[in-house]
Scaffold this motif. Sequence first.
Motif, PDB file in Angstrom:
ATOM      1  N   GLY A 115     -39.425 -44.518  57.981  1.00 21.14           N
ATOM      2  CA  GLY A 115     -39.565 -45.329  59.277  1.00 21.14           C
ATOM      3  C   GLY A 115     -38.028 -45.409  60.038  1.00 21.14           C
ATOM      4  O   GLY A 115     -37.772 -45.121  61.223  1.00 21.14           O
ATOM      5  N   PHE A 116     -37.264 -45.201  59.233  1.00 20.04           N
ATOM      6  CA  PHE A 116     -35.445 -45.392  59.402  1.00 20.04           C
ATOM      7  C   PHE A 116     -35.643 -44.112  60.043  1.00 20.04           C
ATOM      8  O   PHE A 116     -34.713 -44.424  61.208  1.00 20.04           O
ATOM      9  N   MET A 166     -39.994 -47.311  49.339  1.00 27.58           N
ATOM     10  CA  MET A 166     -39.846 -47.214  49.870  1.00 27.58           C
ATOM     11  C   MET A 166     -39.242 -45.801  50.698  1.00 27.58           C
ATOM     12  O   MET A 166     -38.447 -45.851  51.300  1.00 27.58           O
ATOM     13  N   THR A 167     -40.654 -44.790  50.196  1.00 27.22           N
ATOM     14  CA  THR A 167     -40.432 -43.691  50.807  1.00 27.22           C
ATOM     15  C   THR A 167     -40.669 -43.719  52.220  1.00 27.22           C
ATOM     16  O   THR A 167     -39.709 -42.959  53.684  1.00 27.22           O
ATOM     17  N   ARG A 168     -41.536 -44.641  52.647  1.00 25.78           N
ATOM     18  CA  ARG A 168     -42.274 -44.620  53.837  1.00 25.78           C
ATOM     19  C   ARG A 168     -41.166 -45.847  54.721  1.00 25.78           C
ATOM     20  O   ARG A 168     -40.652 -45.520  55.951  1.00 25.78           O
ATOM     21  N   LEU A 223     -31.738 -45.674  46.165  1.00 24.24           N
ATOM     22  CA  LEU A 223     -32.153 -46.948  45.946  1.00 24.24           C
ATOM     23  C   LEU A 223     -33.795 -46.603  45.697  1.00 24.24           C
ATOM     24  O   LEU A 223     -33.660 -46.993  44.208  1.00 24.24           O
ATOM     25  N   ILE A 224     -34.240 -45.267  46.173  1.00 22.20           N
ATOM     26  CA  ILE A 224     -35.169 -44.633  46.351  1.00 22.20           C
ATOM     27  C   ILE A 224     -35.373 -44.322  44.665  1.00 22.20           C
ATOM     28  O   ILE A 224     -36.604 -43.912  43.692  1.00 22.20           O
ATOM     29  N   TYR A 225     -34.018 -42.989  44.307  1.00 24.17           N
ATOM     30  CA  TYR A 225     -34.343 -42.360  42.338  1.00 24.17           C
ATOM     31  C   TYR A 225     -33.886 -43.381  41.916  1.00 24.17           C
ATOM     32  O   TYR A 225     -34.397 -43.693  40.949  1.00 24.17           O
ATOM     33  N   ARG A 226     -33.535 -44.747  42.176  1.00 25.21           N
ATOM     34  CA  ARG A 226     -32.773 -45.955  40.660  1.00 25.21           C
ATOM     35  C   ARG A 226     -34.016 -46.394  40.790  1.00 25.21           C
ATOM     36  O   ARG A 226     -34.601 -46.668  39.447  1.00 25.21           O
ATOM     37  N   SER A 245     -29.753 -43.678  55.531  1.00 23.19           N
ATOM     38  CA  SER A 245     -30.248 -42.833  54.765  1.00 23.19           C
ATOM     39  C   SER A 245     -29.756 -42.570  53.570  1.00 23.19           C
ATOM     40  O   SER A 245     -30.708 -42.535  52.534  1.00 23.19           O
ATOM     41  N   ALA A 246     -28.172 -42.066  52.939  1.00 25.65           N
ATOM     42  CA  ALA A 246     -28.479 -41.901  52.110  1.00 25.65           C
ATOM     43  C   ALA A 246     -28.134 -43.216  50.983  1.00 25.65           C
ATOM     44  O   ALA A 246     -28.474 -43.206  49.814  1.00 25.65           O
ATOM     45  N   PHE A 247     -27.896 -44.077  51.871  1.00 29.10           N
ATOM     46  CA  PHE A 247     -28.280 -44.918  50.976  1.00 29.10           C
ATOM     47  C   PHE A 247     -29.189 -45.559  50.492  1.00 29.10           C
ATOM     48  O   PHE A 247     -29.792 -45.958  49.304  1.00 29.10           O
TER      49      PHE A 247
END
Length: 140
Positions: free
Chosen positions: A33-34, A27-29, A93-96, A87-89
């Motif tokens: 990418g986004f 998800m970080t990548r 998601l990555i944090y959760r 990107s905040a969303f």
Amino acid sequence: MNISLVLVAIMVVLYASGIYLLLERSMTRVLLGFLLVGNATNLLLITMVGKVGSAPIVEDGVSAADMTDPMPEALILTAIVITFGVSAFLMALIYRSWRLERDDDVDDDVDDVALREEEVAELGETLESTTEDSEFGASR
């Protein structure tokens, strides 16, 4: 219209790198990418502006042909805001995902794979039964 080839080359590299990163399982990548695709889109809008002119403020002695079109600048600002929101969303998601599983990789859904295997098995049984029926019809 003059388009800088350096900006076009940078834009192509950003798009290619961003799409490559979007296809990863991490998800970080995907977030990186986004962000790269968003910045490449901003460069695309900048290169499509056209000739540089004066600010689009109506004054005495300034003709409309000498002014810069404000629409691409408004589109760039809109693209920046949309990129920030998405990107905040994605960061949420990555944090959760990290807090729950200590991993940010997207895994296959086990139930979905199992359902596909059952469908393939049922399809194979159906094909076998239709070929057996046709063999009986041919042997009579």
